[in-house]
Design an enzyme around this catalytic site. Sequence first.
Site, PDB file in Angstrom:
ATOM      1  N   ARG A  78       8.818  15.129 -51.477  1.00 53.05           N
ATOM      2  CA  ARG A  78       7.652  15.100 -50.766  1.00 53.05           C
ATOM      3  C   ARG A  78       7.766  14.796 -49.127  1.00 53.05           C
ATOM      4  O   ARG A  78       8.625  13.883 -48.907  1.00 53.05           O
ATOM      5  CB  ARG A  78       6.791  13.716 -51.245  1.00 53.05           C
ATOM      6  CG  ARG A  78       5.569  13.454 -50.554  1.00 53.05           C
ATOM      7  CD  ARG A  78       4.884  12.283 -51.217  1.00 53.05           C
ATOM      8  NE  ARG A  78       3.548  11.942 -50.178  1.00 53.05           N
ATOM      9  CZ  ARG A  78       3.427  10.772 -49.638  1.00 53.05           C
ATOM     10  NH1 ARG A  78       4.218   9.703 -50.063  1.00 53.05           N
ATOM     11  NH2 ARG A  78       2.328  10.362 -48.824  1.00 53.05           N
ATOM     12  N   HIS A 122       0.436  12.179 -42.179  1.00 54.29           N
ATOM     13  CA  HIS A 122       1.198  11.184 -42.447  1.00 54.29           C
ATOM     14  C   HIS A 122       1.213  10.168 -41.260  1.00 54.29           C
ATOM     15  O   HIS A 122       2.250  10.150 -40.678  1.00 54.29           O
ATOM     16  CB  HIS A 122       2.618  11.111 -43.262  1.00 54.29           C
ATOM     17  CG  HIS A 122       3.209  10.117 -43.810  1.00 54.29           C
ATOM     18  ND1 HIS A 122       3.478   9.994 -44.942  1.00 54.29           N
ATOM     19  CD2 HIS A 122       3.073   8.604 -43.366  1.00 54.29           C
ATOM     20  CE1 HIS A 122       3.848   8.758 -45.528  1.00 54.29           C
ATOM     21  NE2 HIS A 122       3.807   8.087 -44.593  1.00 54.29           N
ATOM     22  N   GLU A 167      -1.975   7.219 -47.435  1.00 52.56           N
ATOM     23  CA  GLU A 167      -2.813   5.982 -47.124  1.00 52.56           C
ATOM     24  C   GLU A 167      -3.854   5.938 -46.041  1.00 52.56           C
ATOM     25  O   GLU A 167      -3.676   5.321 -45.058  1.00 52.56           O
ATOM     26  CB  GLU A 167      -1.730   5.113 -46.955  1.00 52.56           C
ATOM     27  CG  GLU A 167      -0.614   4.769 -47.888  1.00 52.56           C
ATOM     28  CD  GLU A 167       0.454   3.804 -47.668  1.00 52.56           C
ATOM     29  OE1 GLU A 167       0.527   3.252 -46.712  1.00 52.56           O
ATOM     30  OE2 GLU A 167       1.124   3.592 -48.716  1.00 52.56           O
ATOM     31  N   ASN A 300       0.657   4.974 -54.143  1.00 52.71           N
ATOM     32  CA  ASN A 300       1.955   4.322 -53.382  1.00 52.71           C
ATOM     33  C   ASN A 300       1.761   2.861 -53.821  1.00 52.71           C
ATOM     34  O   ASN A 300       0.915   2.281 -53.678  1.00 52.71           O
ATOM     35  CB  ASN A 300       2.104   4.324 -51.829  1.00 52.71           C
ATOM     36  CG  ASN A 300       2.092   5.689 -51.492  1.00 52.71           C
ATOM     37  OD1 ASN A 300       2.245   6.669 -52.208  1.00 52.71           O
ATOM     38  ND2 ASN A 300       1.897   5.845 -50.071  1.00 52.71           N
ATOM     39  N   TYR A 302       4.142  -0.832 -54.054  1.00 55.79           N
ATOM     40  CA  TYR A 302       5.206  -1.853 -53.462  1.00 55.79           C
ATOM     41  C   TYR A 302       5.337  -3.074 -54.104  1.00 55.79           C
ATOM     42  O   TYR A 302       6.271  -3.849 -54.467  1.00 55.79           O
ATOM     43  CB  TYR A 302       5.310  -1.670 -52.023  1.00 55.79           C
ATOM     44  CG  TYR A 302       5.580  -0.371 -51.333  1.00 55.79           C
ATOM     45  CD1 TYR A 302       6.952   0.006 -50.949  1.00 55.79           C
ATOM     46  CD2 TYR A 302       4.671   0.583 -51.095  1.00 55.79           C
ATOM     47  CE1 TYR A 302       7.473   1.128 -50.762  1.00 55.79           C
ATOM     48  CE2 TYR A 302       5.369   1.623 -50.583  1.00 55.79           C
ATOM     49  CZ  TYR A 302       6.526   2.072 -50.403  1.00 55.79           C
ATOM     50  OH  TYR A 302       7.029   3.377 -49.897  1.00 55.79           O
ATOM     51  N   GLU A 362       4.993   7.009 -53.754  1.00 58.60           N
ATOM     52  CA  GLU A 362       5.938   6.096 -53.090  1.00 58.60           C
ATOM     53  C   GLU A 362       6.036   4.991 -53.830  1.00 58.60           C
ATOM     54  O   GLU A 362       5.021   4.308 -54.537  1.00 58.60           O
ATOM     55  CB  GLU A 362       5.280   5.755 -51.788  1.00 58.60           C
ATOM     56  CG  GLU A 362       5.247   6.875 -50.717  1.00 58.60           C
ATOM     57  CD  GLU A 362       4.939   6.318 -49.313  1.00 58.60           C
ATOM     58  OE1 GLU A 362       5.041   5.106 -49.006  1.00 58.60           O
ATOM     59  OE2 GLU A 362       4.311   7.132 -48.271  1.00 58.60           O
TER      60      GLU A 362
HETATM   61  C1  FCB Z   1       4.062   3.056 -46.852  1.00 59.26           C
HETATM   62  C2  FCB Z   1       4.075   4.390 -45.699  1.00 59.26           C
HETATM   63  C3  FCB Z   1       5.594   4.900 -45.672  1.00 59.26           C
HETATM   64  C4  FCB Z   1       6.745   3.803 -45.547  1.00 59.26           C
HETATM   65  C5  FCB Z   1       6.457   2.584 -46.716  1.00 59.26           C
HETATM   66  C6  FCB Z   1       7.393   1.606 -46.720  1.00 59.26           C
HETATM   67  O1  FCB Z   1       2.784   2.480 -46.424  1.00 59.26           O
HETATM   68  O2  FCB Z   1       3.436   5.546 -46.593  1.00 59.26           O
HETATM   69  O3  FCB Z   1       5.631   5.747 -44.799  1.00 59.26           O
HETATM   70  O4  FCB Z   1       6.415   3.115 -44.556  1.00 59.26           O
HETATM   71  O5  FCB Z   1       4.976   2.309 -46.851  1.00 59.26           O
END
Ligand code: FCB
Length: 464
Positions: A78, A122, A167, A300, A302, A362
């Site tokens: 990607r 992006h 995002e 995405n 995290y 992500e």
């Molecule tokens: C996300 C972004 C990506 C990267 C990660 C850590 O929010 O999409 O570009 O910076 O965080």
Amino acid sequence: MDTSLSFPPDFLWGVATASYQIEGAWNEDGKGESIWDRFAHTPGKVKNGDTGDVACDAYHRWAEDIWLMKELGLKAYRFSISWPRLLPQGRGKVNPAGLDFYSRLVDGLLEAGITPFVTLYHWDLPQALQDEGGWAARSTAEAFIEYADAVTRRLGDRVKHWITHNEPSVAALDGHFSGEHAPGVRDMAVAIQVSHHLLLSHGWAVPVIRMNCPGAEAGITLNVNWTVSASASAADRNALRREQGIWVRWYADPLYGRGYPADMVADAIAEGYLPPEGMTFVQPGDLQAIAVPTDFLGLNYYTRFIARDKDAPDNLPQTVFAPPHDSERYTETGWEVYPDGLFNILAWIYFEYQPPKIYITENGASYSDRPDAEERVRDTRRLEYLRAHFAAAQRAIQAGVPVEGYFVWSLMDNFEWAEGYSQRFGLIWVDYQTQKRIFKDSARWYQKVIAENIVAPCQALVLP
Ligand code: FCB
């Protein structure tokens, strides 16, 4: 062998990057200035004064990077396209060198057996469009269609997976409310308009993609961390409603045909961010356009957030969820390691909105482990982070959530927006002086996961 941790046979194991974070060559071969070029060149905006002028120099080293991806056995890559590399002024004249660059990249990936997933936006808007109002102006959504058309006409014969936006909440809020990202505006009223034009441009772009790329899949990527309320108090539950509202429902609701969430619109009116009449810039037909059916939703993920109303007096004694104190439980961005949240959010999003399929576009962790004397990077914490999150995704698949691919953020260390080069998310170590790339232990481990299509149970899992 314990097959309970195996993945579906055609599961798409991938990695993700973004143009401004890796390409460099910020003013080469006719590329126009982007809002991130302008922002990073403005003193005080990015940590240590770092810029993406050179970054990982991927504009010149893309062939080597494809070779590294092939070596890892990756099935999908990607990446995003730099809009000002293609349309230096944002609309109008196309820069052929820009198109050629991405066309060669796509050919190289296909030759290596790697499926390209292209993100159109992006975050690197052409500065020329920012000068005309940026995403706060409806005309930027119109320009996006011109851009989407130019890209998909040229690459649509070979690229079969398209992500309109990455995002949009971060582009709207970090870019226009907190101002921590380009273009650095601090105005919630503007951020709300921006969010609408981002979504509208998505809705308009999907039919263009379908027209130019027969048989292709089109979707959008949202950032969805898992959020819980700190306690059962009314104040904390309200904080949770707002947190989910601002980051997830504000985008997912209109994308899935529900319009903007009424509670959030009412809040924005009460707080003076919208006039009493509400979202006056939403025109007839906009909501129908935004709700265009898509083929997948990109997510995405995290970390977990704990929503708490800091000012409410009745909360503390009732707090159920306190942030962990153990530093092992945080990555270097300060984000809590919380794999169960990936399972929870996948299940919630799927059962709530029912996208036909989901790609995890992500997921990854920032740890700065460096090469040792033998040039080995023992990034055990990243490996454990990924292992636990893969297992969470696998559980979601078993529970019936159609997760069809997983893109680790990121292929290599890169420019982490306002944090500059201080955060390293890569599977591959990048020496920014020499541009040397070194596989970290996590990359070698991922190579094995891909080859076996199985996530081996943890021997000594660091995390609970
Ligand atoms: C996300 C972004 C990506 C990267 C990660 C850590 O929010 O999409 O570009 O910076 O965080």
